[in-house]
Design a protein around this motif. Structure first.
Motif, PDB file in Angstrom:
ATOM      1  N   HIS A  88       2.628  20.272  -9.499  1.00 46.52           N
ATOM      2  CA  HIS A  88       3.376  19.053  -9.819  1.00 46.52           C
ATOM      3  C   HIS A  88       4.522  18.848  -8.824  1.00 46.52           C
ATOM      4  CE1 HIS A  88       5.228  15.928 -12.299  1.00 46.52           C
ATOM      5  NE2 HIS A  88       6.383  16.557 -12.117  1.00 46.52           N
ATOM      6  N   ASP A  89       5.238  19.913  -8.503  1.00 50.32           N
ATOM      7  CA  ASP A  89       6.357  19.806  -7.547  1.00 50.32           C
ATOM      8  C   ASP A  89       5.856  19.481  -6.142  1.00 50.32           C
ATOM      9  OD1 ASP A  89       8.089  20.379  -9.584  1.00 50.32           O
ATOM     10  OD2 ASP A  89       8.371  22.485  -9.038  1.00 50.32           O
ATOM     11  N   ALA A  90       4.710  20.058  -5.772  1.00 56.42           N
ATOM     12  CA  ALA A  90       4.163  19.794  -4.437  1.00 56.42           C
ATOM     13  C   ALA A  90       3.749  18.332  -4.301  1.00 56.42           C
ATOM     14  CB  ALA A  90       2.972  20.712  -4.168  1.00 56.42           C
ATOM     15  N   ALA A  91       3.142  17.780  -5.359  1.00 53.27           N
ATOM     16  CA  ALA A  91       2.772  16.360  -5.328  1.00 53.27           C
ATOM     17  C   ALA A  91       4.027  15.491  -5.248  1.00 53.27           C
ATOM     18  CB  ALA A  91       1.957  16.007  -6.573  1.00 53.27           C
ATOM     19  N   ALA A  92       5.071  15.881  -5.958  1.00 55.48           N
ATOM     20  CA  ALA A  92       6.332  15.136  -5.904  1.00 55.48           C
ATOM     21  C   ALA A  92       6.924  15.168  -4.497  1.00 55.48           C
ATOM     22  CB  ALA A  92       7.320  15.717  -6.908  1.00 55.48           C
ATOM     23  N   GLY A 116       0.811  -1.216   0.000  1.00 52.95           N
ATOM     24  CA  GLY A 116       0.000   0.000   0.000  1.00 52.95           C
ATOM     25  C   GLY A 116       0.839   1.258   0.000  1.00 52.95           C
ATOM     26  N   MET A 117       1.895   1.266   0.820  1.00 52.69           N
ATOM     27  CA  MET A 117       2.751   2.448   0.897  1.00 52.69           C
ATOM     28  C   MET A 117       3.508   2.671  -0.404  1.00 52.69           C
ATOM     29  SD  MET A 117       3.502   4.688   3.437  1.00 52.69           S
ATOM     30  CE  MET A 117       3.594   3.896   5.039  1.00 52.69           C
ATOM     31  N   PHE A 118       3.863   1.598  -1.103  1.00 54.70           N
ATOM     32  CA  PHE A 118       4.529   1.766  -2.391  1.00 54.70           C
ATOM     33  C   PHE A 118       3.604   2.483  -3.376  1.00 54.70           C
ATOM     34  CE2 PHE A 118       5.613   0.409  -6.708  1.00 54.70           C
ATOM     35  CZ  PHE A 118       6.954   0.763  -6.748  1.00 54.70           C
ATOM     36  N   GLY A 119       2.323   2.178  -3.314  1.00 53.66           N
ATOM     37  CA  GLY A 119       1.373   2.889  -4.172  1.00 53.66           C
ATOM     38  C   GLY A 119       1.366   4.381  -3.893  1.00 53.66           C
ATOM     39  N   LEU A 120       1.538   4.772  -2.612  1.00 48.46           N
ATOM     40  CA  LEU A 120       1.555   6.192  -2.273  1.00 48.46           C
ATOM     41  C   LEU A 120       2.831   6.881  -2.734  1.00 48.46           C
ATOM     42  CD1 LEU A 120      -0.026   6.186   1.314  1.00 48.46           C
ATOM     43  CD2 LEU A 120      -1.136   6.621  -0.880  1.00 48.46           C
ATOM     44  N   THR A 121       3.905   6.106  -2.927  1.00 50.25           N
ATOM     45  CA  THR A 121       5.140   6.729  -3.430  1.00 50.25           C
ATOM     46  C   THR A 121       4.993   7.161  -4.887  1.00 50.25           C
ATOM     47  OG1 THR A 121       6.118   4.634  -4.185  1.00 50.25           O
ATOM     48  CG2 THR A 121       6.538   5.284  -1.896  1.00 50.25           C
ATOM     49  N   GLN A 122       3.930   6.708  -5.553  1.00 48.18           N
ATOM     50  CA  GLN A 122       3.730   7.032  -6.967  1.00 48.18           C
ATOM     51  C   GLN A 122       2.733   8.168  -7.163  1.00 48.18           C
ATOM     52  OE1 GLN A 122       5.801   5.160  -9.041  1.00 48.18           O
ATOM     53  NE2 GLN A 122       6.446   4.441  -7.019  1.00 48.18           N
ATOM     54  N   VAL A 123       2.319   8.831  -6.081  1.00 48.74           N
ATOM     55  CA  VAL A 123       1.268   9.844  -6.218  1.00 48.74           C
ATOM     56  C   VAL A 123       1.756  11.037  -7.041  1.00 48.74           C
ATOM     57  CG1 VAL A 123       0.099   9.238  -4.065  1.00 48.74           C
ATOM     58  CG2 VAL A 123       1.891  10.990  -4.048  1.00 48.74           C
ATOM     59  N   THR A 124       0.830  11.573  -7.823  1.00 50.32           N
ATOM     60  CA  THR A 124       1.054  12.805  -8.576  1.00 50.32           C
ATOM     61  C   THR A 124      -0.119  13.727  -8.313  1.00 50.32           C
ATOM     62  OG1 THR A 124      -0.113  12.032 -10.554  1.00 50.32           O
ATOM     63  CG2 THR A 124       2.230  11.460 -10.365  1.00 50.32           C
ATOM     64  N   ASP A 125      -0.178  14.832  -9.049  1.00 46.82           N
ATOM     65  CA  ASP A 125      -1.297  15.746  -8.867  1.00 46.82           C
ATOM     66  C   ASP A 125      -2.550  15.295  -9.622  1.00 46.82           C
ATOM     67  OD1 ASP A 125       0.301  16.190 -11.113  1.00 46.82           O
ATOM     68  OD2 ASP A 125      -0.514  18.189 -11.422  1.00 46.82           O
ATOM     69  N   LEU A 144       7.106  34.150  -2.381  1.00 44.14           N
ATOM     70  CA  LEU A 144       6.188  33.015  -2.352  1.00 44.14           C
ATOM     71  C   LEU A 144       6.740  31.921  -3.265  1.00 44.14           C
ATOM     72  CD1 LEU A 144       3.363  32.156  -1.252  1.00 44.14           C
ATOM     73  CD2 LEU A 144       2.403  32.986  -3.408  1.00 44.14           C
ATOM     74  N   ARG A 145       6.856  30.709  -2.746  1.00 38.92           N
ATOM     75  CA  ARG A 145       7.360  29.606  -3.551  1.00 38.92           C
ATOM     76  C   ARG A 145       6.270  29.086  -4.480  1.00 38.92           C
ATOM     77  NH1 ARG A 145      12.308  27.892  -2.113  1.00 38.92           N
ATOM     78  NH2 ARG A 145      13.103  28.606  -0.089  1.00 38.92           N
ATOM     79  N   GLU A 146       6.692  28.458  -5.564  1.00 39.87           N
ATOM     80  CA  GLU A 146       5.728  27.938  -6.526  1.00 39.87           C
ATOM     81  C   GLU A 146       4.821  26.888  -5.884  1.00 39.87           C
ATOM     82  OE1 GLU A 146       7.706  26.548 -10.018  1.00 39.87           O
ATOM     83  OE2 GLU A 146       8.449  28.538 -10.591  1.00 39.87           O
ATOM     84  N   THR A 147       5.377  26.042  -5.024  1.00 34.99           N
ATOM     85  CA  THR A 147       4.550  25.039  -4.359  1.00 34.99           C
ATOM     86  C   THR A 147       3.526  25.700  -3.441  1.00 34.99           C
ATOM     87  OG1 THR A 147       6.328  24.832  -2.718  1.00 34.99           O
ATOM     88  CG2 THR A 147       6.225  23.166  -4.450  1.00 34.99           C
ATOM     89  N   SER A 148       3.934  26.768  -2.751  1.00 38.43           N
ATOM     90  CA  SER A 148       3.011  27.481  -1.862  1.00 38.43           C
ATOM     91  C   SER A 148       1.886  28.122  -2.663  1.00 38.43           C
ATOM     92  CB  SER A 148       3.758  28.545  -1.065  1.00 38.43           C
ATOM     93  OG  SER A 148       4.764  27.969  -0.255  1.00 38.43           O
ATOM     94  N   ALA A 149       2.229  28.670  -3.825  1.00 38.66           N
ATOM     95  CA  ALA A 149       1.206  29.283  -4.673  1.00 38.66           C
ATOM     96  C   ALA A 149       0.210  28.239  -5.150  1.00 38.66           C
ATOM     97  CB  ALA A 149       1.866  29.969  -5.860  1.00 38.66           C
ATOM     98  N   ALA A 150       0.712  27.047  -5.530  1.00 33.38           N
ATOM     99  CA  ALA A 150      -0.175  25.984  -5.993  1.00 33.38           C
ATOM    100  C   ALA A 150      -1.099  25.515  -4.874  1.00 33.38           C
ATOM    101  CB  ALA A 150       0.655  24.822  -6.520  1.00 33.38           C
ATOM    102  N   ILE A 151      -0.552  25.351  -3.677  1.00 35.05           N
ATOM    103  CA  ILE A 151      -1.370  24.935  -2.533  1.00 35.05           C
ATOM    104  C   ILE A 151      -2.388  26.018  -2.198  1.00 35.05           C
ATOM    105  CG2 ILE A 151      -1.265  24.486  -0.050  1.00 35.05           C
ATOM    106  CD1 ILE A 151       1.423  23.051  -0.590  1.00 35.05           C
TER     107      ILE A 151
END
Length: 533
Positions: free
Chosen positions: A485-489, A359-368, A454-461
């Motif tokens: 995309h970076d935040a999901a990574a 299950g945890m391996f599946g979470l390592t593949q998460v994207t946006d 403001l970071r790009e990840t912060s702006a996306a969130i």
């Protein structure tokens, strides 16, 4: 709890009304304590926004201390409970614990800053940590050992439903009202529980017995808190271990913890009886439990945050999406509990851990844009694994201990679980915050409304959690998409660490007994182990 010589009581075979009345008190207290462990998880993104400044949200590693402080507080008070119950009486202490938990809950709802909320969570945890051990003691005295199996099925309801209902309840309350209500809801429950306990519980006579290891408590709790505080300060100082605000508290914490370990072998009744680790099965189970709980509970904390910050889900939907993990655990935990008497522990636990690895391996593949059915399936598989891991580990650890060692062994396991959960939450939140901070800072020319950077990840969130504020920034769509995309990574990278830790947990798990061993006769009449959270 001290061992005392008490007159033998003849208990009836059937579950009568008097016992059910006492069980109702214990279940109500258990619901309050267990729900509060999980209900806050879904609120962490809200805390980041509410207690932030302008467009700058608080670091995830900072708000995660609302969970870390609570679990550390639970760990602190668990060994204190037995000594205090002998000295002040179980009824009086149980009512005091409910009152302390209720007061802490009310104060949490009044918090005006994240640091104040963390402080009130400590107070709340001091009360909540006593409820489960005291409730088990009260129930055992009322029911007797032969009826405890049936009553454990009643007490098991809140333990199984907590991981399911907690995130859903928290998400629903935040969505229809405000974050304050995840704490305020405990106030009427607490008042009802105090009244109920005052009527239903029979007063007992305090019998002060063994001394309490106050020095051990003064070393362990501050040591852990200082070490984890230093770790959680890493994102603020860009991952620089050389910053005094990082290495100084970490060093002080290590010194206090090392002193605590050395001290624990001296008193007759230490806070944690580390001498029990001479039992190989207990030592192996403890290592397995520590690694498993750090990876599982630390990783699970991030899931509601992913759904809210990356996928733009409401708090209620995030809680509902996390529920399959609790459903999986609810299915396998009773089965594992029955199998543990017939199948060697070493053949059950690795299978449970393997489910978590998958299950945890599946979470390592998460994207946006990962399909929700995949995420829900992975969480369900993790829940199946968790249910097949927890209770067998507790049973394996305690079944070879002698009668007078069982209570101390149960305390050691419970504290270890709470400490490892705290370590896991701190570690995963720091890793996530560091990964998010690696995102580029938006140039001032593109974001004049955010001159602080403001970071790009912060702006996306921000685009998913506070869309009205985000619109004021007038940022290009491609920049926001890149940040998402970076935040999901960042979440995926953090899950790789959790996955690796679960994988390593298989090493000590494979050392657990793979042949069925005779259970000591005293365990048939012994109080069941208390699993807190």
């Amino acid at each position: 709890m001290a061992t005392q010589t008490t007159p033998r009581t003849d208990y009836p075979e059937n579950i009568d009304g008097a016992v059910l009345k006492v069980a109702g008190v214990v279940v109500l207290g258990a619901i309050m304590s267990i729900l509060d462990i999980t209900v806050v998880n879904v609120a962490l993104p809200t805390f980041q926004s509410v207690f932030g400044h302008g467009n700058q949200e608080l670091a995830y590693s900072h708000v995660a201390w609302t969970v870390t402080a609570y679990t550390l507080s639970l760990a602190t008070v668990i060994p204190l409970t037995g000594w205090a119950a002998d000295r002040f009486g179980t009824k009086r202490l149980y009512i005091t614990a409910i009152a302390l938990f209720t007061l802490g809950s009310a104060l949490c709802a009044t918090a005006w800053s994240i640091n104040v909320l963390i402080g009130f969570r400590v107070l709340q945890g001091l009360g909540g940590g006593m409820l489960m051990p005291l409730g088990m003691t009260i129930l055992t005295r009322a029911a007797g050992p032969k009826r405890m199996g049936r009553l454990m099925a009643i007490l098991g309801v809140p333990m199984l439903l907590g991981p399911i209902c907690g995130p859903i309840l928290g998400g629903w309350l935040i969505q229809i009202a405000s974050w304050h209500w995840i704490f305020l809801i405990n106030v009427p429950l607490g008042i009802a529980a105090i009244i109920y306990a005052s009527i239903a519980l029979v007063p007992d006579t305090p019998e002060p017995s063994e001394t309490f290891d106050f020095l051990g408590m003064a070393l362990m709790s501050p040591g852990l808190a200082l070490f984890l505080f230093g770790v959680s300060s890493l994102p603020t100082h860009h991952g620089d271990f050389g910053a005094p605000q990082v290495w100084a508290p970490m060093l002080a914490g290590v010194v206090l913890i090392a002193t605590f370990v050395r001290h624990s072998f001296r008193p007759a009744h230490p806070l944690l009886d580390l001498r029990l680790l001479s039992h190989r099965e207990l030592a192996v189970s403890l290592i397995t439990m520590f690694m498993f709980a750090a990876a599982f509970f630390g990783g699970l904390l991030l899931v509601p945050t992913y759904f809210q910050q990356i996928r733009g889900e409401s708090t209620l939907h995030a809680g509902l999406l996390v529920a399959p993990q609790g459903l999986g655990a609810m299915l396998t935990m009773p089965i594992a509990g029955r199998l543990v008497d017939r199948i060697p522990i070493g053949r059950i636990t690795p299978i449970g851990l393997l489910g978590i690895v998958i299950g945890m391996f599946g979470l390592t593949q998460v994207t946006d844009h990962t399909p929700y059915w995949q995420l829900v399936l992975m969480l369900f598989v993790m829940g199946l694994g968790m249910g097949a891991t927890m209770m067998p580990l507790f049973t394996a650890a305690l079944r070879t201990l002698r009668e007078h060692e069982v209570a101390r062994g149960s305390t050691l396991l419970n504290i270890s679980q709470q400490i490892s959960s705290s370590v896991g939450v701190a570690l995963m939140s720091v890793l996530l915050t560091n990964h998010l901070n690696h995102s580029p800072v938006i140039p001032h020319t593109q974001s004049p409304q955010s001159p602080g950077g403001l970071r790009e990840t912060s702006a996306a969130i921000l685009s998913n959690t506070r869309p009205q504020d985000f619109k004021l920034l007038h940022l290009p769509a491609d920049l926001v998409q890149r940040g998402l995309h970076d935040a999901a990574a960042a979440f995926a990278h953090t899950y790789w660490v959790a996955w690796a830790l679960v994988l390593l947990t298989l090493v000590p798990a494979l050392l657990l007994p793979r042949r069925q061993e005779d259970v000591p006769a005293h365990l048939d009449d012994e109080q069941p182990p208390v699993v807190v959270g």
